[in-house]
Design a protein around this motif. Structure first.
Motif, PDB file in Angstrom:
ATOM      1  N   GLY A 169       1.345  19.346  69.928  1.00 38.46           N
ATOM      2  CA  GLY A 169       1.124  20.011  68.436  1.00 38.46           C
ATOM      3  C   GLY A 169      -0.071  19.036  68.039  1.00 38.46           C
ATOM      4  O   GLY A 169      -0.480  18.021  68.302  1.00 38.46           O
ATOM      5  N   PHE A 170      -0.397  19.564  66.733  1.00 34.73           N
ATOM      6  CA  PHE A 170      -1.093  19.133  65.815  1.00 34.73           C
ATOM      7  C   PHE A 170      -0.369  18.541  64.409  1.00 34.73           C
ATOM      8  O   PHE A 170       0.531  19.126  64.064  1.00 34.73           O
ATOM      9  N   ALA A 171      -0.888  17.603  63.792  1.00 38.14           N
ATOM     10  CA  ALA A 171      -0.089  17.202  62.642  1.00 38.14           C
ATOM     11  C   ALA A 171      -1.330  16.915  61.435  1.00 38.14           C
ATOM     12  O   ALA A 171      -2.208  15.900  61.702  1.00 38.14           O
ATOM     13  N   ALA A 172      -1.399  17.740  60.422  1.00 38.72           N
ATOM     14  CA  ALA A 172      -2.379  17.628  59.410  1.00 38.72           C
ATOM     15  C   ALA A 172      -1.700  16.702  58.159  1.00 38.72           C
ATOM     16  O   ALA A 172      -0.730  17.394  57.519  1.00 38.72           O
ATOM     17  N   GLU A 173      -1.905  15.390  57.867  1.00 40.12           N
ATOM     18  CA  GLU A 173      -1.405  14.565  57.074  1.00 40.12           C
ATOM     19  C   GLU A 173      -2.344  14.187  56.074  1.00 40.12           C
ATOM     20  O   GLU A 173      -3.390  13.834  56.343  1.00 40.12           O
ATOM     21  N   THR A 174      -1.825  13.954  54.879  1.00 38.44           N
ATOM     22  CA  THR A 174      -2.577  13.196  53.878  1.00 38.44           C
ATOM     23  C   THR A 174      -2.126  11.844  53.488  1.00 38.44           C
ATOM     24  O   THR A 174      -2.507  10.814  52.655  1.00 38.44           O
ATOM     25  N   SER A 175      -0.844  11.408  54.300  1.00 43.39           N
ATOM     26  CA  SER A 175      -0.409  10.076  53.897  1.00 43.39           C
ATOM     27  C   SER A 175       0.578   9.761  55.189  1.00 43.39           C
ATOM     28  O   SER A 175       1.078  10.780  55.810  1.00 43.39           O
ATOM     29  N   ASP A 176       0.901   8.715  55.265  1.00 44.22           N
ATOM     30  CA  ASP A 176       1.793   8.073  56.337  1.00 44.22           C
ATOM     31  C   ASP A 176       1.617   8.920  57.543  1.00 44.22           C
ATOM     32  O   ASP A 176       2.522   9.439  58.162  1.00 44.22           O
ATOM     33  N   VAL A 177       0.365   8.906  58.218  1.00 42.43           N
ATOM     34  CA  VAL A 177      -0.054   9.817  58.970  1.00 42.43           C
ATOM     35  C   VAL A 177       0.921   9.701  60.346  1.00 42.43           C
ATOM     36  O   VAL A 177       1.338  10.787  60.935  1.00 42.43           O
ATOM     37  N   LEU A 178       1.160   8.503  60.805  1.00 47.32           N
ATOM     38  CA  LEU A 178       1.636   8.155  62.047  1.00 47.32           C
ATOM     39  C   LEU A 178       3.211   8.336  61.895  1.00 47.32           C
ATOM     40  O   LEU A 178       3.771   8.983  62.896  1.00 47.32           O
ATOM     41  N   ASP A 179       3.763   8.108  60.708  1.00 47.14           N
ATOM     42  CA  ASP A 179       5.106   8.300  60.706  1.00 47.14           C
ATOM     43  C   ASP A 179       5.587   9.882  60.648  1.00 47.14           C
ATOM     44  O   ASP A 179       6.484  10.156  61.322  1.00 47.14           O
ATOM     45  N   HIS A 180       4.790  10.652  59.913  1.00 42.31           N
ATOM     46  CA  HIS A 180       4.816  12.204  59.816  1.00 42.31           C
ATOM     47  C   HIS A 180       4.693  12.726  61.174  1.00 42.31           C
ATOM     48  O   HIS A 180       5.170  13.510  61.486  1.00 42.31           O
ATOM     49  N   ALA A 181       3.546  12.318  62.055  1.00 49.04           N
ATOM     50  CA  ALA A 181       3.504  12.543  63.243  1.00 49.04           C
ATOM     51  C   ALA A 181       4.441  12.473  64.246  1.00 49.04           C
ATOM     52  O   ALA A 181       4.772  13.183  65.021  1.00 49.04           O
ATOM     53  N   ARG A 182       5.026  11.397  64.207  1.00 45.90           N
ATOM     54  CA  ARG A 182       6.183  10.782  65.097  1.00 45.90           C
ATOM     55  C   ARG A 182       7.360  11.740  64.933  1.00 45.90           C
ATOM     56  O   ARG A 182       8.095  12.161  65.568  1.00 45.90           O
ATOM     57  N   GLY A 183       7.762  12.058  63.648  1.00 46.55           N
ATOM     58  CA  GLY A 183       8.631  12.992  63.191  1.00 46.55           C
ATOM     59  C   GLY A 183       8.304  14.331  63.816  1.00 46.55           C
ATOM     60  O   GLY A 183       9.519  15.008  64.161  1.00 46.55           O
ATOM     61  N   LYS A 184       7.488  14.918  63.561  1.00 47.32           N
ATOM     62  CA  LYS A 184       6.905  16.204  64.229  1.00 47.32           C
ATOM     63  C   LYS A 184       7.054  16.224  65.682  1.00 47.32           C
ATOM     64  O   LYS A 184       7.898  17.206  66.281  1.00 47.32           O
ATOM     65  N   LEU A 185       6.673  15.096  66.547  1.00 51.04           N
ATOM     66  CA  LEU A 185       6.660  15.046  67.719  1.00 51.04           C
ATOM     67  C   LEU A 185       8.260  15.197  68.279  1.00 51.04           C
ATOM     68  O   LEU A 185       8.351  15.820  69.166  1.00 51.04           O
ATOM     69  N   ILE A 186       9.009  14.719  67.517  1.00 52.05           N
ATOM     70  CA  ILE A 186      10.436  14.671  68.033  1.00 52.05           C
ATOM     71  C   ILE A 186      11.132  15.822  67.592  1.00 52.05           C
ATOM     72  O   ILE A 186      11.711  16.810  68.350  1.00 52.05           O
ATOM     73  N   ALA A 187      10.885  16.351  66.359  1.00 49.15           N
ATOM     74  CA  ALA A 187      11.658  17.365  65.836  1.00 49.15           C
ATOM     75  C   ALA A 187      11.162  18.838  66.580  1.00 49.15           C
ATOM     76  O   ALA A 187      12.130  19.523  66.885  1.00 49.15           O
TER      77      ALA A 187
END
Ligand code: PMT
Length: 211
Positions: A135-153
């Motif tokens: 997957g990709f994660a397009a983030e504007t803040s806390d990029v790595l935290d949000h990405a890790r959440g999406k990876l798991i979810a």
């Protein structure tokens, strides 16, 4: 490998002449499809509307809306070894698109929006996909935290995170900087053109699939 790639924006109709969309140009997804084809893989590129040329040697399936992209992925993912989700799918769509052009008036206008299905998030749970999932994660803040959440979810093997608030990278640009978030580690690919980054991401997908 057989690889499905999603790319570009979706367009969610408001009425016959207007839609909700976003700034995705498709460049990142098309670069991935082109790089993977160049490496000898069999690619199905499912793309929202863009102005880009279809990369050489790629099977192409154009779609317009998030629902159409959902159906296209559902139809084809079963025969894939890997799937890479670079598309910027609209999270919401107008609940009741008007059948005729909405007339201008001086009164405020509200739109009711309903959530679009989460295509990436459906791969494991709804489509039963067991291949390599990126997957990709397009983030504007806390990029790595949000990405890790999406990876798991979403049950991904790899999440490619980019900071879309930084000028010169991310949406529309030819360049990007990405963080490869794996379940056990993070690697950063410093700013480069999307073509070079795409090749590195495809090499990571090959390694994941081999394990
Ligand atoms: O197209 P470009 O101009 O080259 O820009 C590239 C990009 C910024 C669009 C690309 O690098 C990128 O980040 N793509 C993902 C954009 C996005 O929608 O991210 P998200 O964090 O909102 O979504 C997370 C993941 O779920 C993504 O893999 C997305 O494709 C997927 N998704 C999201 C919503 C949805 N309804 N279905 C999905 O499959």
């Amino acid at each position: 490998m057989k690889i499905l790639v999603t790319a570009g924006p979706t367009r969610e109709p408001i009425d016959p002449v207007r839609y909700l969309s976003n700034r995705s140009s498709g460049k990142m997804g098309y670069a991935l499809a082109g790089a993977a084809a160049h490496e000898g893989h069999q690619i199905l590129l499912i793309s929202g509307p863009t102005s880009l040329d279809i990369p050489a040697g790629v099977d192409f399936l154009p779609v317009e809306t998030g629902l159409e992209m959902f159906e296209a992925v559902q139809r084809h993912i079963g025969r894939m070894d890997a799937a890479i989700f670079a598309a910027a799918v609209a999270d919401y769509r107008p609940a009741h698109p008007a059948t005729g052009k909405i007339k201008k008036s001086s009164a405020p206008l509200s739109l009711d929006l309903v959530p679009n299905p989460d295509i990436l998030g459906s791969c494991r749970s709804v489509f039963g996909f067991t291949g390599t999932l990126v997957g990709f994660a397009a983030e504007t803040s806390d990029v790595l935290d949000h990405a890790r959440g999406k990876l798991i979810a979403k049950g991904c093997d790899l999440l490619v995170a980019n900071d879309v608030s930084r000028p010169g990278i991310g949406f529309e640009s030819d360049r990007n900087e990405v963080h490869l978030v794996f379940p056990d580690r993070i690697e950063t690919l410093p700013e480069d053109d999307k073509t070079s980054l795409a090749l590195e991401i495809i090499h990571q997908v090959e390694k994941l699939h081999a394990h």
